[in-house]
Motif scaffolding. Structure first.
Motif, mmCIF file in Angstrom:
data_model
loop_
_atom_site.group_PDB
_atom_site.id
_atom_site.type_symbol
_atom_site.label_atom_id
_atom_site.label_comp_id
_atom_site.label_asym_id
_atom_site.label_seq_id
_atom_site.Cartn_x
_atom_site.Cartn_y
_atom_site.Cartn_z
ATOM 1 N N VAL A 9 3.082 7.044 -2.105
ATOM 2 C CA VAL A 9 4.554 7.409 -1.631
ATOM 3 C C VAL A 9 4.744 7.949 -0.476
ATOM 4 N N GLU A 10 5.255 7.208 0.466
ATOM 5 C CA GLU A 10 5.359 7.972 1.789
ATOM 6 C C GLU A 10 6.286 9.318 2.030
ATOM 7 N N ILE A 11 5.690 10.033 2.685
ATOM 8 C CA ILE A 11 6.614 11.426 3.016
ATOM 9 C C ILE A 11 7.032 11.084 4.294
ATOM 10 N N ASN A 12 8.258 10.741 4.741
ATOM 11 C CA ASN A 12 8.684 10.388 5.908
ATOM 12 C C ASN A 12 9.206 11.675 6.682
ATOM 13 N N SER A 13 8.448 11.582 7.997
ATOM 14 C CA SER A 13 8.610 12.665 8.824
ATOM 15 C C SER A 13 9.861 13.016 9.937
ATOM 16 N N ARG A 14 10.603 11.780 10.119
ATOM 17 C CA ARG A 14 11.559 11.613 10.853
ATOM 18 C C ARG A 14 12.380 12.714 10.363
ATOM 19 N N CYS A 17 0.850 10.785 -8.364
ATOM 20 C CA CYS A 17 0.962 9.800 -7.147
ATOM 21 C C CYS A 17 -0.034 10.234 -5.799
ATOM 22 N N ARG A 18 -0.233 9.148 -5.038
ATOM 23 C CA ARG A 18 -0.868 9.475 -3.875
ATOM 24 C C ARG A 18 0.090 9.413 -2.893
ATOM 25 N N PHE A 19 0.013 10.084 -1.750
ATOM 26 C CA PHE A 19 0.960 10.108 -0.707
ATOM 27 C C PHE A 19 0.492 9.592 0.678
ATOM 28 N N ALA A 20 1.356 9.401 1.581
ATOM 29 C CA ALA A 20 1.169 8.911 3.019
ATOM 30 C C ALA A 20 1.904 9.937 3.804
ATOM 31 N N ASN A 36 0.808 -1.180 0.140
ATOM 32 C CA ASN A 36 -0.017 0.038 -0.124
ATOM 33 C C ASN A 36 1.010 1.204 -0.093
ATOM 34 N N VAL A 37 1.939 1.120 0.731
ATOM 35 C CA VAL A 37 2.849 2.445 0.693
ATOM 36 C C VAL A 37 4.254 1.977 0.527
ATOM 37 N N LEU A 38 4.965 2.980 -0.108
ATOM 38 C CA LEU A 38 6.428 2.801 -0.330
ATOM 39 C C LEU A 38 7.166 3.637 0.656
ATOM 40 N N GLY A 39 7.892 3.178 1.641
ATOM 41 C CA GLY A 39 8.212 3.590 2.794
ATOM 42 C C GLY A 39 9.632 4.343 2.472
ATOM 43 N N HIS A 40 10.018 5.484 2.906
ATOM 44 C CA HIS A 40 11.371 6.117 2.705
ATOM 45 C C HIS A 40 12.154 5.588 1.601
#
Length: 339
Positions: free
Chosen positions: A264-269, A288-291, A223-227
Motif C-alpha cells: 500500500v503506497e503512503i503517498n507523500s505529496r 500490509c506492506r507499504f511503499a 507491486n504497489v497500490l498507488g494513492h
C-alpha cells in the motif's frame, strides 16, 4: 521576529497556501523594523493589530515570543505535519533506500530522467523507480507501448552510467473500470516495479470501486497500490482544487493487498497525503506492506518523502514493513514474487 519566520518556513515546507505564508513573512518583516520597546508596549496595551499587516494570530505570536515563550502556533506546527521529524519518522527516513513512484518529462513530470535520478542519488538513495503514466491518461501524456519500449532502453543506458546507483524500470499504470491494467501485459512483465492507481471514474459506487481495486491487486504484475483514495486535500497541486476520497471497502482492499503481497503506497505529496491516517492504521492492522513514495514530478519533490515517513510513524508502520527499505536486489526479488 524569528518565531514568525520559523512558522513561515514550516508552512512552506507543509505546502500551505501562499497567502498564509506571506502573512507571517510580512509580519516578521514589520516586527523586525519596529523597536522592541514599541512592540512590548503595544503588546501590553493590546494594540499590536493596529500595525499594518499584523492580525490576531500574528499578534499573539509576537506577544508570546516577547514573553520568552515558544508561541502556541509554532508548537502546534512542530508537533504535527510541519514538524521536524520525531525519532521514529527519522528512523524510517534513514532506512529508505529508494523511491518507487516518480515521474519524468516523458509523461507529466518537469525534468529529465537523468535529473530525477541524480537528485535521488544526491538525497542518499540507492535506487529510484521511474513510473511514468500509462497511455489512457492522455492529460498526463501517458506512454504508449512503443514510447515505453524506448524509455526502457534509455533507462538501461542511464542506469549503467550511474552505477552503482540504479534506475529501475517501472510504470504508474491506470486501473481501468473493470480492474484491468492500462498497458500491454508483455511490457508489464518486463518492468521492475508496477504501481497501479485509479485516475478515472473516481466517483464510482462503493461496491464497483471495491471490485475494481481488488481485481487490480490480484494481478500478479502489480507491486504497489498507488494513492488508494485518490483524494486531494488542499489546493496548490498540479491541477488545483480539492477532491474527496473515493468510496470503497477498505478492509477488503487491504486484506487483498496483504494476501497478494501488494504494498500500500503512503503517498507523500502534500496535496494527497494518501491514505488518510484512519485507513493507514487499518492497513497496518491488515498486515500490509507499504511503499513510502514521493510521487515526485520534479527534482525538489523527491524530498517530500519525510511527509510519508511522519505519517507512517504516527500510524505504527515499522521500517521492516516498508518495501523500499530493501536493497535493490531484495526489492526486485520481492517484486518478482521471490519473497
Amino acid at each position: 521576529m524569528e518565531a514568525l519566520r520559523r512558522i513561515a518556513f514550516l508552512l512552506e515546507r507543509a505546502h500551505e497556501p501562499t497567502y498564509r505564508v506571506r502573512a507571517f513573512r510580512n509580519a516578521a518583516d514589520l516586527a523586525g523594523r519596529t523597536p522592541r520597546d514599541e512592540l512590548a508596549e503595544r503588546a501590553r496595551r493590546g494594540t499590536l493589530t493596529e500595525l499594518p499587516g499584523i492580525g490576531k494570530v500574528t499578534a499573539l505570536v509576537i506577544e508570546e515570543a516577547l514573553r520568552g515563550e515558544t508561541p502556541v502556533y509554532l508548537r502546534r506546527l512542530e508537533a504535527t505535519e510541519g514538524a521536524p521529524l520525531d525519532e521514529a519518522a527519522a528512523a524510517l527516513r534513514r532506512a529508505l533506500r529508494g523511491d518507487l513512484h516518480t515521474h519524468s518529462d516523458w509523461s507529466d513530470g518537469g525534468a529529465s530522467i537523468r535529473e530525477m535520478a541524480e537528485t535521488a542519488r544526491d538525497l542518499g538513495h540507492d535506487y529510484i523507480a521511474l513510473t511514468d503514466h500509462s497511455p489512457r491518461l492522455t492529460v498526463a501524456n501517458g506512454l504508449s507501448a512503443e514510447r515505453l519500449r524506448r524509455q526502457l532502453d534509455a533507462v538501461a543506458e542511464l542506469s549503467a552510467e550511474l552505477a552503482p546507483f540504479r534506475v529501475l524500470t517501472g510504470i504508474e499504470v491506470d486501473i481501468l473500470e473493470d480492474g484491468s491494467l492500462d498497458q500491454d501485459p508483455e511490457l508489464l512483465d518486463r518492468l521492475d516495479v508496477v504501481v497501479a492507481s485509479v485516475h478515472s471514474k473516481l466517483r464510482m459506487d462503493r461496491a464497483a470501486m471495491t471490485r475494481r481495486m481488488v481485481a487490480a491487486v490480484r494481478d500478479p504484475r502489480v507491486n504497489v497500490l498507488g494513492h488508494c483514495t485518490g483524494r486531494i486535500v488542499k489546493g496548490g497541486g498540479r491541477r488545483g482544487g480539492v477532491r474527496p476520497e473515493s468510496q470503497f471497502d477498505a478492509a477488503l482492499v487491504f486484506d487483498a493487498c496483504a494476501a497478494y503481497d501488494v504494498a500500500v503506497e503512503i503517498n507523500s505529496r502534500p496535496e494527497r497525503l494518501d491514505p488518510p491516517k484512519r485507513l493507514l492504521r487499518l492497513a497496518v492492522e491488515a498486515g500490509c506492506r507499504f511503499a513510502i513514495d514521493s510521487d515526485a514530478h520534479a527534482p525538489g519533490q523527491l524530498d517530500w518523502q519525510p511527509n510519508g515517513c511522519d505519517r507512517a510513524a504516527r500510524c505504527g508502520v515499522a521500517p521492516e514493513q516498508v518495501v523500499n527499505t530493501m536493497s535493490a536486489d531484495d526489492l526486485l526479488a520481492w517484486a518478482r514474487g521471490g519473497s
